[in-house]
Design a protein around this motif. Structure first.
Motif, PDB file in Angstrom:
ATOM      1  N   LYS A  98       0.851  -1.064   0.112  1.00  0.00           N
ATOM      2  CA  LYS A  98       0.166   0.103  -0.090  1.00  0.00           C
ATOM      3  C   LYS A  98       0.789   1.198   0.014  1.00  0.00           C
ATOM      4  O   LYS A  98       0.507   2.235  -0.585  1.00  0.00           O
ATOM      5  CB  LYS A  98      -1.007   0.007   1.255  1.00  0.00           C
ATOM      6  CG  LYS A  98      -2.018  -1.166   1.204  1.00  0.00           C
ATOM      7  CD  LYS A  98      -2.958  -0.863   2.343  1.00  0.00           C
ATOM      8  CE  LYS A  98      -4.033  -2.091   2.414  1.00  0.00           C
ATOM      9  NZ  LYS A  98      -4.815  -1.890   3.495  1.00  0.00           N
ATOM     10  N   GLU A 130       1.889   1.681  -3.640  1.00  0.00           N
ATOM     11  CA  GLU A 130       0.771   1.298  -4.501  1.00  0.00           C
ATOM     12  C   GLU A 130       1.271   0.367  -5.733  1.00  0.00           C
ATOM     13  O   GLU A 130       1.035   0.708  -6.668  1.00  0.00           O
ATOM     14  CB  GLU A 130       0.319   2.755  -4.997  1.00  0.00           C
ATOM     15  CG  GLU A 130      -0.117   3.699  -3.956  1.00  0.00           C
ATOM     16  CD  GLU A 130      -0.525   4.960  -4.422  1.00  0.00           C
ATOM     17  OE1 GLU A 130      -0.016   5.417  -5.735  1.00  0.00           O
ATOM     18  OE2 GLU A 130      -1.486   5.834  -4.329  1.00  0.00           O
ATOM     19  N   VAL A 190      -6.868   0.144  -3.154  1.00  0.00           N
ATOM     20  CA  VAL A 190      -5.704   1.066  -3.655  1.00  0.00           C
ATOM     21  C   VAL A 190      -5.858   1.695  -4.833  1.00  0.00           C
ATOM     22  O   VAL A 190      -5.586   2.776  -5.146  1.00  0.00           O
ATOM     23  CB  VAL A 190      -4.522   0.105  -3.558  1.00  0.00           C
ATOM     24  CG1 VAL A 190      -3.268   0.780  -4.299  1.00  0.00           C
ATOM     25  CG2 VAL A 190      -4.069  -0.581  -2.336  1.00  0.00           C
ATOM     26  N   ARG A 219      -8.227   4.686  -4.479  1.00  0.00           N
ATOM     27  CA  ARG A 219      -7.429   5.860  -3.867  1.00  0.00           C
ATOM     28  C   ARG A 219      -6.573   6.501  -4.680  1.00  0.00           C
ATOM     29  O   ARG A 219      -6.447   7.821  -4.743  1.00  0.00           O
ATOM     30  CB  ARG A 219      -6.663   5.127  -2.503  1.00  0.00           C
ATOM     31  CG  ARG A 219      -6.151   6.438  -1.435  1.00  0.00           C
ATOM     32  CD  ARG A 219      -5.312   5.630  -0.427  1.00  0.00           C
ATOM     33  NE  ARG A 219      -4.084   4.968  -0.721  1.00  0.00           N
ATOM     34  CZ  ARG A 219      -3.710   3.950  -0.139  1.00  0.00           C
ATOM     35  NH1 ARG A 219      -4.339   3.664   1.078  1.00  0.00           N
ATOM     36  NH2 ARG A 219      -2.684   3.417  -0.413  1.00  0.00           N
ATOM     37  N   TYR A 220      -5.863   5.511  -5.799  1.00  0.00           N
ATOM     38  CA  TYR A 220      -4.965   6.150  -6.713  1.00  0.00           C
ATOM     39  C   TYR A 220      -5.665   7.163  -7.661  1.00  0.00           C
ATOM     40  O   TYR A 220      -5.234   8.279  -8.038  1.00  0.00           O
ATOM     41  CB  TYR A 220      -4.188   5.265  -7.333  1.00  0.00           C
ATOM     42  CG  TYR A 220      -3.394   5.625  -8.474  1.00  0.00           C
ATOM     43  CD1 TYR A 220      -2.214   6.197  -8.324  1.00  0.00           C
ATOM     44  CD2 TYR A 220      -3.995   5.338  -9.882  1.00  0.00           C
ATOM     45  CE1 TYR A 220      -1.492   6.561  -9.414  1.00  0.00           C
ATOM     46  CE2 TYR A 220      -3.193   5.530 -10.917  1.00  0.00           C
ATOM     47  CZ  TYR A 220      -1.832   6.441 -10.696  1.00  0.00           C
ATOM     48  OH  TYR A 220      -1.008   6.702 -11.802  1.00  0.00           O
TER      49      TYR A 220
END
Length: 1011
Positions: A534, A537, A629, A632-633
């Motif tokens: 995480k 990423e 992830v 979020r990215y």
């Protein structure tokens, strides 16, 4: 007496008077007592004696004598006035009365000599200081026996009189907040009467070419203040004219306030107007010059006069000597335009308050008094006896320019204008397009003299039928000129920009780990399981027994499925050639490399003996974490993309002054949060700040505003302030170039289930309340706008939409700046369609064109006329074009584009290539092809339409050339007769040859045109 007296104001002001007297400066040092006597004289409008009474008590008290001694004050008045004055005479229990000399009230005896009262007052004067000199207002001389006997008593006692008018005026000149409020209201009423009545009336007179005398127009202004609609809600009984309005034109000008409007007719040239309105005894003044078709020299002189006023406002500050301010302005005029020094008014204004003109505080070269914060002046400056070189008639040869405002002196800043009536040339100039009409009249007169009346009519008729251009022809001629200019200007602009084009930057590839040491040392990696890092990423996957990192940005999507005893995790990657969406960032730095397109992993759903968990659990966890992830990215990337290209703004300079222009209870659009919130919009030194009730702040700087638009609530349910920005700003995690502040007027929704009756009292009351609310909101918004424009010195100007051009802006709003528009193209313009599309092409060819779809066809001519009046080139066509390809072609090879004729390929009247003619004929077939839904057919390109292209193109081209030949009626009628004769012979030939030949089918487009 049932009238209340403002005791606090009286105590404050009497203390100020005594304080200045005790300082003993100027004439105050020479007097032992002050005597103010007021008689009855209807002709006296302004007097220092009545002014000091109004200042102290709020009212004029006739037949009243006031004696101010060192230790006591004596008032001699009638019984009613004594009862009124008892309110300040009884000071018991009032702390503010401390330090104020006690008051003795004497009741005047009617029809008697009042000798006893006079003796008591003389005794008090003798006991005050040395008892030899009294301060009086020597210019105030009231008639009547009462006043005469009092003056004779003073003279008989041998008391020396000293004029204290100047020092008392200086004491009263600095206004308190309450006084400033009244003067601002007076100035606002003057501005309203000028803008809404006088200016509109003058424009009506000019428009209708009426003959109106100056005196009659002045009388109509005086009557206008009796109507509430011009008074901004003020009570008409509290409003009066300071002096009769002064209107001058036609070469006879006197730039003073002591003259009256003459009985001459108003001349349409330079029209000066001076008017002042008094509100609750406090004065204001406004002077403007309206100009009808001013020549360039007059405009230049007027603009210079505005600059002179700006210089004067800069000089008028606290502590500056009046003479110094005057001399600075005079030096500026000498430096810039020395020939106008002799034309400048001898003084530049005067102090103002309860009295209209304070003679001791005049802005001239001799006045040594210093300006103080809180003083209010009427500044008035002009140029007299100017010569108009273009003038032919006597009244046109001489003109004058005169402007003036009510202003307030500040501490350090330039003086504030209280009459914010716009005075730029575009606001006071009335421009008439009557040159052609004048020429026609002169030509007509000559024809009448030479040919006589009958011959003149025939000559004019012939001239109109042969030579006069219709509105459409004039528009086409103007558009032709614009087309030539457009191509030249665009070619020059693109040539200058050549070489400056920015190369599109390839986005840096997302690297998971810069070196091996950063790779995690987790147990899952060693056991060849999928691991999600995480922090970086990254997804670490086993590929051929090797732990291989893939950055989350390379993963397109993932899916998981269960089949029998196994769980499958499929991971798809971005590769060259795959759909990348519209994100410019996904450009591969090395597209020739070998890429992995997809990977599938399989794990058992059965738990083996000895295992702590089912093997497929790892795939399920990996699927869930990768999704998190990835989300979020993408969110972070979207935010960064929004911030790209954001220009850093200056910081907002907060003005801590409480009197900042402010609007409360507004909503912002777009919303800061999901739920809309109210807040307040406040104007500061260099920008606006919107503060929501939650505490969110949005700052908009004045220098970042491209367009400021005010949409009133006339016929609308909301009232709006719209700002279109030069550079986008960030709020609510998004970038915005358009920000609106609005508030709702009345009820947006109506309960239809409620029983309604046209005479229902509740409904009538609700309507009345809504009308009042609309008026109140409009006044508040207009007041805010005027204050902001004054604060920014009219650098920021609010525009009001022309409702005739169309509906109000939608949400989200759509704003196009005309200066940035290259041309406008109308698509799908055909007589059988009910609407068409508008394409706006910008001067910046890299900018995407804007399309407005489905515009009603009845708007086509008004839009053309408007664009033509704005000097914007427009074209029209029957087909929809691929603008993305067109703009790319132009940007790639601008020189080749303009060598081939540039934008002329859009013009249906241009001489295009055969291919263009083919495409037009193709669209004709496509357009006239019978269909159940014509508009749907227009959008789709069918094979049948294209199949008829070759056989129709020649006929279509020849038909177009015939239509555009521009032959007159006689020639067309002759051709028609020939065609009829030929068709008669052809019909005979055709009937004879029908048995021998196969008939050639008529061109389909010809049939369609005649259908």
């Amino acid at each position: 007496m049932a009238v209340n007296l403002d005791k606090e104001a009286y105590y404050r002001r009497i203390k100020r008077l005594y304080s200045n007297w005790k300082k003993g400066e100027d004439e105050f040092g020479k007097v032992d007592a002050i005597v103010v006597s007021v008689g009855v004289d209807e002709e006296i409008v302004y007097a220092k004696s009545t002014a000091i009474q109004t200042w102290l008590f709020g009212y004029e008290l006739t037949d009243t004598i006031m004696v101010f001694c060192d230790t006591k004050i004596i008032f001699l008045a009638s019984k009613k006035k004594v009862d009124f004055l008892k309110q300040v005479a009884i000071t018991k229990g009032n702390e503010n009365a401390n330090g104020v000399p006690p008051i003795t009230l004497l009741t005047r005896e009617k029809n008697e000599s009042n000798k006893a009262n006079f003796d008591r007052m003389i005794e008090a004067i003798r006991g005050s200081r040395d008892g030899k000199t009294v301060g009086v207002f020597s210019k105030d001389k009231f008639p009547g026996e009462y006043m005469k006997s009092w003056n004779d008593t003073i003279t008989a006692e041998g008391l020396e009189k000293v004029d204290i008018s100047t020092v008392v005026a200086y004491t009263m000149a600095v206004k308190e907040d309450g006084e400033l409020g009244l003067m601002k209201k007076a100035a606002a009423i003057t501005s309203e009467v000028y803008s809404k009545f006088f200016k509109e009336r003058v424009m009506e007179i000019v428009d209708a070419d009426e003959k109106v005398r100056h005196s009659k127009l002045a009388e109509s202004v005086e009557k206008a203040i009796e109507e509430k609609k011009y008074l901004g809600g003020a009570d008409p009984s509290t409003v009066e004219m300071c002096y009769p309005p002064i209107i001058q034109s036609g070469g006879n000008y006197s730039l003073k306030f002591s003259v009256v409007s003459d009985k001459n007719h108003m001349h349409f040239g330079a029209i000066t107007c001076a008017m002042g309105i008094r509100y609750k005894s406090y004065c204001s003044n406004l002077v403007r010059t309206l100009m009808v078709d001013p020549p360039q020299e007059m405009q230049d002189n007027y603009n210079f006069l505005l600059q002179v006023e700006e210089e004067l406002l800069k000089e008028l500050k606290h502590g500056v000597k009046i003479s110094d301010a005057y001399n600075t302005v005079l030096d500026y005029v000498k430096k810039e335009k020395s020939d106008l020094v002799s034309k400048l008014t001898k003084n530049l204004g005067f102090a103002m308050g309860i009295e209209f003109r304070e003679g001791s505080l005049v802005l001239n070269a001799k006045n040594q008094y210093k300006l103080k914060k809180g003083m209010v002046f009427s500044i008035s400056l002009g140029f007299a006896d100017l010569i108009n070189k273009d003038g032919k008639k006597e009244e046109q040869k001489k003109y004058a320019l005169f402007i003036g405002d009510t202003i307030q002196i500040n501490e350090e800043e330039a003086a504030t204008i209280l009459t914010p009536v716009k005075k730029k040339i575009k606001n006071v100039g009335i421009f008439l397009k009557n040159d052609d009409e004048d020429d026609e009249e002169e030509d007509g007169d000559d024809a009448e003299e030479l040919l006589g009346k009958g011959a003149r009519s025939a000559a004019l008729l012939a001239d109109r039928t042969r030579n006069e251009m219709t509105a459409e022809e004039k528009r086409r001629a103007h558009q032709k000129e614009l087309a030539n200019h457009l191509n030249e200007e665009a070619k020059r602009r693109l040539t200058e920009q050549k070489g400056e084009q920015q190369i599109q930057k390839a986005r840096k590839s997302n690297v998971s780990y810069k070196n091996v040491s950063q790779m995690p040392r987790e147990k899952d990696i060693r056991e060849m399981k999928i691991f999600i890092d995480k922090k970086y990423e990254t997804v670490v996957m086993p590929v051929f027994g090797i732990a291989t990192p893939f950055h989350i940005a390379t993963i397109k999507n993932i899916s998981m499925s269960v089949e029998g005893d196994y769980t499958y995790l499929r991971i798809n990657f971005y590769v060259p050639g795959s759909s990348l969406g519209r994100q410019e960032g996904n450009i591969f730095p090395n597209p020739d490399a070998t890429f992995v397109k997809e990977i599938t992993y399989r794990a058992s759903n059965l738990k083996a003996p000895g295992d702590t968990s089912v093997p497929s659990t790892n795939l399920q966890n990996a699927f869930r974490i990768i999704k998190e992830v990835q989300k979020r990215y993408k969110t972070r990337e979207a935010e960064e993309k929004e911030k790209e290209g954001i220009v850093k703004q200056d910081s907002l300079v907060i003005n801590l002054n409480r009197s900042n222009p402010k609007l409360k209870d507004l909503y912002i659009r777009p919303n800061i949060a999901q739920k809309r919130m109210q807040g307040s919009l406040e104007a500061h030194t260099n920008g606006f700040r919107f503060t929501s009730v939650r505490g969110d702040k949005v700052d908009i700087l004045y220098n970042n505003i491209k367009h400021a638009i005010f949409q009133p609530c006339d016929g609308e349910m909301i009232i709006v302030l719209h700002f279109h920005l030069k550079n986008a700003i960030m709020f609510g995690k998004r970038r915005h170039t358009d920000v609106q502040f609005y508030t709702e007027v009345g009820e947006i929704t109506t309960d239809l289930g409620k029983h309604q009756h046209m005479h229902d009292r509740d409904d009538l009351y609700a309507e009345q309340m809504e009308r009042e609310m609309r008026h109140k909101l409009k006044s508040a918004f207009k007041n805010f706008i005027e204050k902001v424009e004054t604060l920014t010195k009219e650098e920021l100007e609010f525009e009001v939409p022309f409702r005739d051009l169309g509906p109000p802006p939608p949400s989200p709003p759509f704003v196009v700046t005309l200066d940035e528009v290259e041309l406008v193209h109308f698509e799908r313009v055909q007589f059988h369609l009910k609407n068409f599309d508008v394409v706006i092409v910008y001067k910046d060819y890299n900018k995407k064109v804007t399309m407005i779809n489905a515009v009603p066809v009845n708007s086509l001519d008004p839009i053309k006329e408007w664009l033509n009046s704005c000097d914007i080139k427009y074209t029209e066509g029957v087909q929809s074009l691929n603008w993305t390809k067109i703009m790319k072609t132009i940007v790639d090879d601008p020189e080749g584009f303009f060598e081939q004729g540039g934008w002329s390929f859009l013009d249906p009247e241009s001489e295009g290539s055969g291919a263009e003619e083919d495409s037009e004929s193709e669209m004709e077939d496509e357009t006239f092809n019978p269909s159940a839904d014509e508009e749907e057919e227009e959008e789709e390109d069918s094979d049948e339409d294209y199949s008829s292209e070759t056989e129709d193109s020649d006929y279509s081209a020849s038909l177009g050339s015939e239509e555009e030949s521009g032959k007159d009626w006689d020639e067309l009628e002759e051709e028609a007769r020939k065609a009829d004769r030929e068709s008669h012979y052809e019909d005979e030939d055709t009937s004879n040859s029908r048995k021998r030949k196969v008939r050639t089918p008529a061109p389909p487009s010809k049939k369609k045109r005649r259908s």
